[in-house]
Design a protein around this motif. Structure first.
Motif, PDB file in Angstrom:
ATOM      1  N   LEU A  74       0.840  -1.207   0.000  1.00  0.00           N
ATOM      2  CA  LEU A  74       0.000   0.000   0.000  1.00  0.00           C
ATOM      3  C   LEU A  74       0.875   1.258   0.000  1.00  0.00           C
ATOM      4  CD1 LEU A  74      -2.824  -1.095   2.495  1.00  0.00           C
ATOM      5  CD2 LEU A  74      -2.893  -1.092   0.002  1.00  0.00           C
ATOM      6  N   GLN A  75       2.011   1.176   0.697  1.00  0.00           N
ATOM      7  CA  GLN A  75       2.956   2.308   0.706  1.00  0.00           C
ATOM      8  C   GLN A  75       3.513   2.548  -0.694  1.00  0.00           C
ATOM      9  OE1 GLN A  75       3.524   4.395   3.228  1.00  0.00           O
ATOM     10  NE2 GLN A  75       4.820   5.561   1.796  1.00  0.00           N
ATOM     11  N   ILE A  77       2.024   1.861  -3.479  1.00  0.00           N
ATOM     12  CA  ILE A  77       0.938   2.460  -4.289  1.00  0.00           C
ATOM     13  C   ILE A  77       0.860   3.961  -4.003  1.00  0.00           C
ATOM     14  CG2 ILE A  77      -1.580   2.532  -4.592  1.00  0.00           C
ATOM     15  CD1 ILE A  77      -1.568  -0.528  -4.071  1.00  0.00           C
ATOM     16  N   ALA A  78       0.960   4.313  -2.711  1.00  0.00           N
ATOM     17  CA  ALA A  78       0.905   5.735  -2.330  1.00  0.00           C
ATOM     18  C   ALA A  78       2.052   6.510  -2.974  1.00  0.00           C
ATOM     19  CB  ALA A  78       0.939   5.869  -0.813  1.00  0.00           C
ATOM     20  N   ALA A  80       3.694   5.674  -5.694  1.00  0.00           N
ATOM     21  CA  ALA A  80       3.465   5.724  -7.148  1.00  0.00           C
ATOM     22  C   ALA A  80       2.440   6.803  -7.508  1.00  0.00           C
ATOM     23  CB  ALA A  80       2.986   4.369  -7.646  1.00  0.00           C
ATOM     24  N   GLN A  81       1.517   7.054  -6.595  1.00  0.00           N
ATOM     25  CA  GLN A  81       0.483   8.082  -6.831  1.00  0.00           C
ATOM     26  C   GLN A  81       0.971   9.468  -6.379  1.00  0.00           C
ATOM     27  OE1 GLN A  81      -2.478   8.063  -8.284  1.00  0.00           O
ATOM     28  NE2 GLN A  81      -2.638   5.881  -8.738  1.00  0.00           N
TER      29      GLN A  81
END
Lengths: 85, 383
Positions: A74-75, A77-78, A80-81
């Motif tokens: 999840l980190q 993904i954060a 990458a966003q």
């Protein structure tokens, strides 16, 4: 009805009956730990385990490595966003 | 790590929502209708509303609320049977609090208690076992309800009673199985579901492998999910990724608690005490084959249906109540004629308004009284 709450086993109450005290957010309650005990993980080894408590039973141990891996994904993904943690 | 707050981090939720919006836009380039993802479990339904997740999702994703609430799917006839047992003066009737206020055909368990029945609320079947030890001159019947999450606890309690030779403890067994209900929904032509968020705590017991039939036979993606907001958002994202890449698989988001093979100790206890019923009645879904559990004949001494007489009648729901359609995901709660008017949490007509996990209770509690209320602040898809 399928509500389960994470808690940590802090004490073994009765080895024969497989009863332990679990700390759930500061509240202590006696639970049955039969579902998390086997030959490779006897009753005495359960102190310190994080478990999922449901209707007075510790139904499963929580796998710390798997939880960390989920949070790491999840980190990523954060990041990458472009969202700072 | 406490396994709660870490899975409620707003930054990670925002990142997942951005990913979901981008994937959703990509998928909907050639789709005419919203993607219908059903969350089976009532616990998921309540998390979704508690954290306002459905309002944060793009309008191209529709969450459909499933029949995974054992209180909601309890048919009136079985509740009447429970009340008949509770009214027997020999019996102390022990039950979880969730089911106390569900209306039977004449009264609820709470009304039966007001009328003199000895009905006691417990938090665990082990509490009912203690009652049997403490009251050797009375019969204690435990109202065993729940999916595969709860069934091992009941089975282990029966095994404990058998080990102690307690003659005055028995179960009124109403345990149900989740996969036959999912198959019934998928066989229903009224409902066009595209994917599933799988029940995390049921899967903690049965494992993720049994859902393979959903992917193989029905070609639907399924992601077993935890209950915190990040768990649910990540599971929706994983379902969308399956769509985007043309896959229909069983995936496990809740790997910190769910193994593919489930919990062997729990499954063995269930197999020792219970066997599958030929059929069991579900509110809204009717009689479903292989969908319930009953006690094996070896444990007949602990089976309240063997020890005592119950009416055993099938009873139709209230004419105005549309719980059945809501449990199938065909109607939203606000589409029910009596939702929020004649049927409220204070005066429930149907079980979905009573249970803390019922879809109607969630819509009512979080103010979704109409289509507009249910869709407020829906996130437009990025153009």
């Amino acid at each position: 009805m399928c509500l389960g709450i994470p808690g940590q086993i802090v004490e073994i109450v009765d080895v024969t009956q497989k009863l332990a005290t679990v700390d759930v957010g500061g509240v202590k309650r006696q639970v049955n730990i039969a579902c998390i005990v086997d030959e490779s993980h006897p009753v005495a080894a359960c102190v310190g385990d994080w478990v999922l408590v449901h209707v007075g039973f510790a139904l499963n141990r929580i796998d710390a490595a798997e939880a960390a891996e989920t949070l790491a994904l999840l980190q990523q993904i954060a990041e990458a966003q472009g969202i700072p943690s | 790590m406490k396994y709660v707050d870490e899975f409620r981090d707003p930054q990670k939720a925002q990142a997942l929502l951005q990913e979901i919006a981008q994937l959703s836009a990509q998928i909907h380039v050639d789709r005419q209708r919203p993607l219908k993802i059903m969350e089976i479990c009532g616990g998921h339904t309540h998390s979704i509303f508690k954290y306002g997740l459905e309002a944060l999702l793009p309008e191209t994703i529709e969450l459909v609320h499933g029949p995974g609430c054992p209180v909601c799917i309890m048919p009136k006839g079985r509740l009447d049977d429970a009340i008949a047992l509770a009214l027997n003066p020999e019996i102390i009737f022990a039950t979880f609090g969730d089911v106390l206020r569900v209306p039977g055909s004449q009264q609820s368990l709470l009304q039966a208690r007001a009328n003199g029945a000895d009905i006691r609320m417990v938090y665990s079947p082990l509490d009912a076992l203690s009652m049997a030890r403490d009251n050797p001159d009375r019969e204690v019947v435990f109202f065993a309800i729940g999916f595969e999450t709860t069934a091992p606890s009941t089975a282990l309690t029966v095994l404990q009673a058998a080990a102690e030779g307690l003659p005055n403890f028995s179960l009124f067994c109403n345990h149900v199985r989740v996969i036959p209900a999912m198959e019934a929904l998928l066989d229903n032509p009224d409902l066009q579901l595209d994917g599933f968020i799988g029940p995390g705590h049921v899967s903690m017991v049965i494992g993720s492998q049994p859902y393979q039939v959903i992917a193989d036979r029905y070609h639907k993606p399924l992601v077993v999910s935890g209950f915190e907001p990040l768990d649910i958002l990540q599971s929706i994202w994983m379902v969308l990724r399956q769509f985007a890449t043309g896959r229909c698989e069983v995936e496990n988001q809740y790997s910190r608690l769910v193994q593919p093979e489930g919990n062997t100790v729990a499954l063995n206890a269930m197999a020792q005490v219970f066997e599958v019923r030929d059929q069991f009645e579900w509110r809204g879904l009717g009689y479903l084959s292989q969908s319930g559990l009953q006690m094996r004949s070896d444990y007949a001494a602990f089976d309240a249906e063997v020890k005592f007489t119950v009416p055993g009648r099938s009873v139709a729901d209230h004419k105005a109540c549309q719980c059945g359609e809501i449990l199938k995901g065909v109607l939203k709660p606000w589409q029910c004629k009596v939702f929020g008017t004649a049927c409220t949490p204070d005066h429930p007509i149907g079980s979905c308004m009573v249970s803390s996990e019922g879809a109607c209770a969630a819509y009512y509690k979080y103010g979704r009284f109409s289509q507009a209320g249910a869709q407020f602040q829906k996130t437009p898809v990025p153009g």
